[in-house]
Design a protein around this motif. Structure first.
Motif, PDB file in Angstrom:
ATOM      1  N   GLU A 150       0.467  -3.433   5.509  1.00 24.31           N
ATOM      2  CA  GLU A 150      -0.423  -2.135   5.730  1.00 24.31           C
ATOM      3  C   GLU A 150      -2.036  -2.578   5.653  1.00 24.31           C
ATOM      4  OE1 GLU A 150      -0.230  -1.817   1.330  1.00 24.31           O
ATOM      5  OE2 GLU A 150       1.476  -2.181   2.326  1.00 24.31           O
ATOM      6  N   ASP A 151      -2.361  -3.653   4.745  1.00 27.92           N
ATOM      7  CA  ASP A 151      -3.932  -4.169   4.390  1.00 27.92           C
ATOM      8  C   ASP A 151      -3.954  -5.155   5.988  1.00 27.92           C
ATOM      9  OD1 ASP A 151      -4.303  -3.296   2.045  1.00 27.92           O
ATOM     10  OD2 ASP A 151      -3.724  -4.616   1.516  1.00 27.92           O
ATOM     11  N   ALA A 165      -1.236  -7.197   1.857  1.00 27.81           N
ATOM     12  CA  ALA A 165       0.081  -6.473   1.708  1.00 27.81           C
ATOM     13  C   ALA A 165       0.525  -6.147   3.372  1.00 27.81           C
ATOM     14  CB  ALA A 165       0.101  -5.217   0.802  1.00 27.81           C
TER      15      ALA A 165
END
Length: 376
Positions: free
Chosen positions: A10-11, A8
């Protein structure tokens, strides 16, 4: 191309910011991840916790505003969005190179352009001098093509000389080739190999642990060599001077328990002396690709037992079903390394390791090491 699930956004940002933080190298990153569980948790951890784990300077730097990191992150995100063949792999990704995961110092994050299955296929490294002889270049091409026809992916470093010849020879065979770069994947280094890199990405993969835009710094190339050695069943040195980066790759291969091969040459050739030194130290002298294939036959048969998807389950169903056994691999490993690979706490790991030890699946070795035991 068989694609892996992308992290993702954000990851990916959390991974990038952690690994780009000044003072946070691979060892410190593993310590922080083992204690906190994830990059995002590290970035949100109290300063006192970070200071206890990594010192005041790192505690101050983690999560702090940094315009240079912001700029490099945008560049990496732009690169990742530049095509469907571009991927980022972290240690927990099922497409992460299986053999590389079993080494003492696997990269925490990898940038890939190309076919992900090529990263875990049976592979041999071919390395050698940048100032190769005409015969050395011919040998590299011929060995790579012959090994590729037998199903071995050829891995090298995209450097001038032997590396480039090995990639070219492998591109003439169906198995393909993987180039591991000591820079970022963009721009390609050396620039004259940009066209070769495009062919490799189309018939194999380009790989680096460095984000796009990373320049050719001297200290990055020995680190690249450990990846070349770690993701392959063995390393063939075609030509090398005595003081050569190829000998570093060979040493790293031996330290990882992989085979080392060397092609002999004239006693009068400086480019043969490194190979002769390796042979004196126990590397296997080879005169044809058949010599390598014969030597690797047992290792290739065991490749499927390395935890890697459905093939692993066919060989060792219990290992396939148990993530900790997958993380253990087949080489002795420390508790700290297992924490970094799994994200589990010390207490969780000790409890589970004790269960596996009592079940006869894990052996506890001197020096605080653990090793998976044969199911048979």
């Amino acid at each position: 191309m068989a694609a892996s699930a992308q992290p993702a956004p954000e990851d990916f940002e959390a991974w990038f910011r952690l690994l780009a933080t000044p003072g946070v190298g691979r060892v410190t990153a593993r310590r922080l991840l083992a204690a906190c569980g994830s990059p995002d948790a590290v970035l949100r951890a109290p300063r006192a916790t970070l200071q206890a784990l990594a010192g005041a300077a790192v505690a101050h730097a983690v999560g702090a505003a940094d315009a240079a990191i912001d700029e490099r992150l945008v560049q990496a995100q732009r690169w990742l969005a530049g095509g469907p063949a571009r991927s980022v792999l972290t240690l927990g990704d099922p497409a992460y190179p299986a053999r590389l995961l079993q080494t003492a110092d696997p990269p925490l994050m990898l940038y890939v352009e190309g076919a992900l299955p090529a990263l875990s296929a049976p592979a041999l490294a071919i390395v050698g001098s940048r100032s190769a002889t005409a015969q050395g270049l011919d040998n590299a091409r011929a060995f790579a093509a012959a090994l590729g026809r037998d199903g071995l992916v050829v891995v090298s470093g995209l450097a001038l000389g032997i590396d480039a010849a090995a990639h070219e020879g492998a591109l003439a065979a169906p198995a393909g080739t993987v180039a591991v770069l000591g820079t970022g994947l963009e721009p390609v280094y050396p620039p004259r190999h940009a066209a070769l890199a495009r062919r490799i990405a189309a018939h194999g993969a380009l790989l680096s642990e460095n984000p796009p835009g990373t320049p050719p710094l001297r200290e990055h190339f020995p680190q690249r060599n450990r990846i070349i050695a770690g993701m392959t069943l063995g390393t063939l040195v075609v030509e090398a001077a005595v003081a050569s980066g190829s000998l570093i790759t060979a040493r790293q291969a031996a330290e990882a328990g992989r085979e080392v091969f060397a092609i002999p040459g004239s006693i009068h050739s400086p480019q043969a002396r490194g190979c002769h030194a390796l042979i004196k130290q126990g590397a296997k002298l080879v005169e044809s690709a058949a010599d390598i294939l014969d030597e690797l036959r047992g290792a290739r048969a065991g490749t499927a037992s390395v935890p890697s998807g459905a093939a692993a389950g066919a060989q060792d169903p219990a290992a396939s079903a148990d993530p900790l056994l997958q993380a253990l691999g087949h080489d002795p490993v420390t508790l700290d390394a297992l924490q970094a690979r799994t994200g589990c706490s010390n207490a969780e790991l000790n409890a589970r390791l004790l269960e596996l030890e009592l079940d006869g699946r894990v052996a506890r070795l001197p020096g605080g090491l653990f090793q998976r035991r044969s199911a048979g």
